[in-house]
Scaffold this active site. Sequence first.
Site, PDB file in Angstrom:
ATOM      1  CB  THR A 164      -9.865  -6.177   2.328  1.00  0.00           C
ATOM      2  OG1 THR A 164      -8.891  -5.306   2.925  1.00  0.00           O
ATOM      3  CG2 THR A 164      -9.169  -7.371   1.696  1.00  0.00           C
ATOM      4  CD  GLN A 189       0.905  -8.645  -2.809  1.00  0.00           C
ATOM      5  OE1 GLN A 189       1.695  -9.308  -3.454  1.00  0.00           O
ATOM      6  NE2 GLN A 189      -0.294  -8.366  -3.234  1.00  0.00           N
ATOM      7  N   GLY A 231      -4.054  -4.084  -4.671  1.00  0.00           N
ATOM      8  CA  GLY A 231      -5.021  -3.072  -5.115  1.00  0.00           C
ATOM      9  C   GLY A 231      -4.221  -1.834  -5.464  1.00  0.00           C
ATOM     10  CG  HIS A 232      -1.103  -1.825  -7.733  1.00  0.00           C
ATOM     11  ND1 HIS A 232      -0.098  -2.356  -8.497  1.00  0.00           N
ATOM     12  CD2 HIS A 232      -0.879  -2.300  -6.475  1.00  0.00           C
ATOM     13  CE1 HIS A 232       0.687  -3.101  -7.744  1.00  0.00           C
ATOM     14  NE2 HIS A 232       0.220  -3.093  -6.515  1.00  0.00           N
ATOM     15  CE  LYS A 252      -1.836   7.832   1.199  1.00  0.00           C
ATOM     16  NZ  LYS A 252      -2.732   6.954   1.910  1.00  0.00           N
ATOM     17  CG  ASP A 297      -1.763  -1.240   1.336  1.00  0.00           C
ATOM     18  OD1 ASP A 297      -2.256  -1.697   0.299  1.00  0.00           O
ATOM     19  OD2 ASP A 297      -1.879  -1.787   2.438  1.00  0.00           O
ATOM     20  CE  LYS A 330       3.142  -2.284  -4.437  1.00  0.00           C
ATOM     21  NZ  LYS A 330       2.811  -1.973  -3.053  1.00  0.00           N
ATOM     22  NE  ARG A 370       6.790 -30.943  -7.132  1.00  0.00           N
ATOM     23  CZ  ARG A 370       7.630 -31.809  -6.589  1.00  0.00           C
ATOM     24  NH1 ARG A 370       8.655 -32.241  -7.304  1.00  0.00           N
ATOM     25  NH2 ARG A 370       7.458 -32.242  -5.372  1.00  0.00           N
TER      26      ARG A 370
END
Length: 425
Positions: A301, A224, A40-41, A331, A13, A16, A143
Amino acid sequence: MAVDLLLGLQWGDEGKGKIVDVLTSNYNIIARFQGGPNAGHTLVFNGKKHVLHTIPSGIFHEDTTNLVGNGVVIDPVIFKSELDKLEDQNVDYRKSLVISRKAHIILPTHRLLDAASEASKGKAKIGSTLKGIGPTYMDKTGRNGIRVGDLELSDWKERYRALANKHESMISFYNVDIEYNLKELETEFFKAIEVLKSLQFIDSEEYIYQAQKSDKTILAEGAQGSLLDIDFGTYPFVTSSNTTAAGACTGLGVSPNKIGEVFGIFKAYTTRVGSGPFPTELFDKDGEDMARIGNEFGATTGRPRRCGWLDLVALRYACQVNGVTQLMMMKGDVLSGFKTLKVCTAYKYKGDIIQHFPYNIEPENVEPIYTEVEGWAEDLTNMSDASEMPKALNDYIDFLEKELEIPITIVSVGPDRKQTIFRNK
Ligand code: IMP
């Protein structure tokens, strides 16, 4: 041409998506290499907010190819809903979006397994986004997984059924109360699979190799953050992929000697969503102010994010593991109005003062040691040039650059593309 990397240096978060969007005009190809719809970008331009989960953040630029690499896990249902949203905005993705045949597919039963596994852990739960990420990577390394390229095989549905049946027995093994209607989930899943099959599948490592040979510029977009890396993160409170620089090599098939710049993104403070240790976490008004002003709610979420001061011990560690060459601070605007800012420069660890990130960072092992710096009162959100930045912000940046020994080349002062200040290296 070398492949540049863009990675989050904290617990995700960091912003990115915004920076990829800002940098996309410098690149021919934007490639995702790990993670999946747990990401979530968020991109903001022309007064509109867009959230992408699996699709690379270059998708809004017409001449850019967007590649979903072999290291990514794809949920066809979520992928389809992302495509639907792009269609609503008249984004023509058919030519510009390509998918690795080696990417793994998240089945509906992977999501159910994720829910069952989390429910069985009780208080020790990871705080997963429940998108089926862990179980899908488990099937990959075990696998057993189904890959995008398998959809081109005549017997893929039989393989699907065998795996889904196995998952159903595993779900009952967990012995937790999970209600589901697999038939309904499958109807939606198979519909979405048909949409996925209408897209371009490629042998992506060859595609990238040829692109590099013909001097195309490529940016690998991490998802992430480094502290959620399966090897180097705060295990077990991590995600199931390598979110660090090495993950771009395995997740795209790029050799380590073909990596160029490594852009490390961090927030001017720290956030974390989900469970796990967080040494500089705040439980006071400062933390509440960061959460409120920074609108710290998960893009995937909606969960509130935990907030705290900047942790340079953790950030230094992330810079080392990734070989960061340039830093981008996000930020900064959220900290306007804080009289004093605290920055963690060392940990008190079992009685000693240490500056490296140790194996255990739980509160009983680690106490952050802070340096205080002066805050700034000015609103930064309308600034677009480094010359406008207040002295106290420049001092904060100088302090961080000295501590980390890496230049901060971008300062982001708001979610919009335009709210981006470039600084000379
Ligand atoms: P999972 O990858 O969904 O299983 O989640 C594992 C942990 O990583 C949880 O603590 C999640 O909150 C966290 N996580 C996963 N994806 C993201 C992300 O994109 N941003 C922030 N945290 C994430």
